[in-house]
Enzyme design. Structure first.
Site, PDB file in Angstrom:
ATOM      1  N   HIS A 188       0.775  -1.235   0.000  1.00 32.17           N
ATOM      2  CA  HIS A 188       0.000   0.000   0.000  1.00 32.17           C
ATOM      3  C   HIS A 188       0.810   1.291   0.000  1.00 32.17           C
ATOM      4  CE1 HIS A 188      -0.098  -0.070   4.742  1.00 32.17           C
ATOM      5  NE2 HIS A 188       1.088  -0.385   4.254  1.00 32.17           N
ATOM      6  N   HIS A 189       2.147   1.200   0.048  1.00 32.54           N
ATOM      7  CA  HIS A 189       2.949   2.426   0.090  1.00 32.54           C
ATOM      8  C   HIS A 189       3.380   2.924  -1.285  1.00 32.54           C
ATOM      9  CE1 HIS A 189       3.103   2.390   4.388  1.00 32.54           C
ATOM     10  NE2 HIS A 189       3.793   1.263   4.467  1.00 32.54           N
ATOM     11  N   ALA A 190       3.338   2.081  -2.299  1.00 35.96           N
ATOM     12  CA  ALA A 190       3.809   2.489  -3.622  1.00 35.96           C
ATOM     13  C   ALA A 190       2.982   3.659  -4.151  1.00 35.96           C
ATOM     14  CB  ALA A 190       3.749   1.313  -4.594  1.00 35.96           C
TER      15      ALA A 190
END
Length: 390
Positions: A131-133
């Site tokens: 979920h950080h990309a």
């Protein structure tokens, strides 16, 4: 709708490997898959391998120049361009990085398609939840944002309201950023406070762009929050928001790094509380989204004791065959754990805290309590923007 559940799995996803010293050891995926099999859950759902996400799908979220940079580093890791977040300490470049990242993304996109089209009621991709990309960069162990890509695919297929609930210990910043100005997507993240943990975002005041006010909600939990506080916060915010939003699909991210044994964060949540939130997401999908539920993995760096058990519980709940917390871990799996890691595997599917007790928000709150302050901040920031009472 078939009512079947799908487990998205292709053994090649274990090629998502940043190296032997990196916390995100792909053995956590292999051991989860083995534990799912050891409990016989394969017989209760369909195991499906989807195609890798193609470039046109990746472009639903990611910029072409970033995709090109990932492909270049994939072909020659020495060519990694740090300006794109590749070749860093968090996201070292490795051979075939593009191919395996696209494969993981493809599993989440394929799961979204199956749920939307009615081929499955629930779908799980525990290799996903990256979920950080961001649209133009890798970040926080994440290359392509499969959660955002799955949501974007749902919108492309005609979904008008998609809810995303993220209970990873880290803020779901990449998903929030991808849909910051899109009122069709509600993002809700419960995470350790940005003062004390990466990525330093997820403040309650982050509520969406002017064109989508109230479409993002953030519950920033104080370090040290345990089971009772974590469940209290979840139930004080998530159900009311979903009831108001009325999603057609619920996408949830179940990073296991909230656990008290996780080496990279500072919450104190047990496996039993994680299971309780997984079950709550399942119930909320049936209550508000006609059962359409896509569940993803995420973080989790206690790769033997915690991650396989937590995500096996998730698979069991999705399959309609929940594993009892007191169940003994199959001995053949413990032998596999020792053979692969030289570590003893856990003996039961519980941390001994089931059933977990917590106090409902409706019973009242203490404005001097740090946990209740976090919940109040989230409610007061976003609820009035949606016409709800804080």
């Amino acid at each position: 709708m078939s009512g079947h559940a799908q487990l998205m799995w292709d053994e090649a996803v274990t090629g998502y490997d940043f190296g032997p010293q990196h916390p995100m050891n792909p053995v956590r995926l292999d051991l989860t898959r083995s534990l799912v099999r050891a409990f016989g859950l394969d017989q209760r759902l369909d195991v499906v391998a989807a195609r890798p996400a193609g470039e046109s799908t990746l472009r639903l979220v990611h910029r072409q120049d970033f995709i090109d940079a990932v492909k270049a580093a994939s072909a020659d890791p020495r060519a990694a361009d740090g300006a794109y977040g590749i070749g860093t300490v968090d996201d070292p470049a490795f051979a075939r990085m593009h191919e395996v990242s696209a494969l993981i993304a493809g599993q989440s996109v394929g799961a979204a398609e199956a749920v939307w089209r009615g081929d499955a009621l629930h779908a799980v991709n525990f290799a996903g939840g990256l979920h950080h990309a961001m649209p133009g960069s890798a970040a926080g162990f994440c290359v392509y944002n499969d959660a955002s890509l799955a949501i974007a695919r749902l919108l492309e297929l005609g979904a008008e309201r998609v809810a995303y609930v993220d209970v990873d210990v880290h803020h779901g910043d990449g998903v929030q950023a991808a849909f910051w100005d899109d009122p069709r997507v509600l993002t809700v993240s419960l995470h350790e406070h940005p003062r004390t943990l990466f990525p330093g975002t997820g403040w309650p005041e982050e509520t969406g762009a002017d064109s989508a006010e109230g479409s993002a909600a953030n519950v920033a939990l104080p370090a040290g929050t345990g089971d009772a506080g974590w469940l209290r916060a979840f139930h004080a915010v998530v159900p009311e928001l979903l009831a108001d939003f009325r999603p057609q699909v619920l996408v949830s991210q179940h990073g296991a790094d909230t656990h008290f044994e996780d080496p990279l964060a500072h919450l104190a949540v047990s496996l039993d509380a994680q299971r309780a939130v997984q079950a709550a997401c399942h119930e909320l999908a049936h209550e508000h989204a006609e059962g359409r539920w896509l569940a993803l993995g995420g973080g989790g760096y206690s790769v033997v004791d915690v991650v396989p058990r937590s995500w096996t519980h998730l698979v069991g709940i999705a399959a309609g065959a929940p594993v009892e917390p007191g169940a003994e871990v199959p001995e053949e799996w413990r032998q596999e754990v020792f053979a692969r890691t030289r570590l003893p595997g856990p003996r039961r599917m519980t941390d001994g805290r089931w059933p977990v007790e917590w106090a409902a928000w409706d019973a009242g709150y203490d404005p001097a309590d740090r946990l209740d302050q976090a919940v109040l901040a989230a409610r007061r920031a976003v609820f009035p923007l949606r016409g709800m009472l804080a």
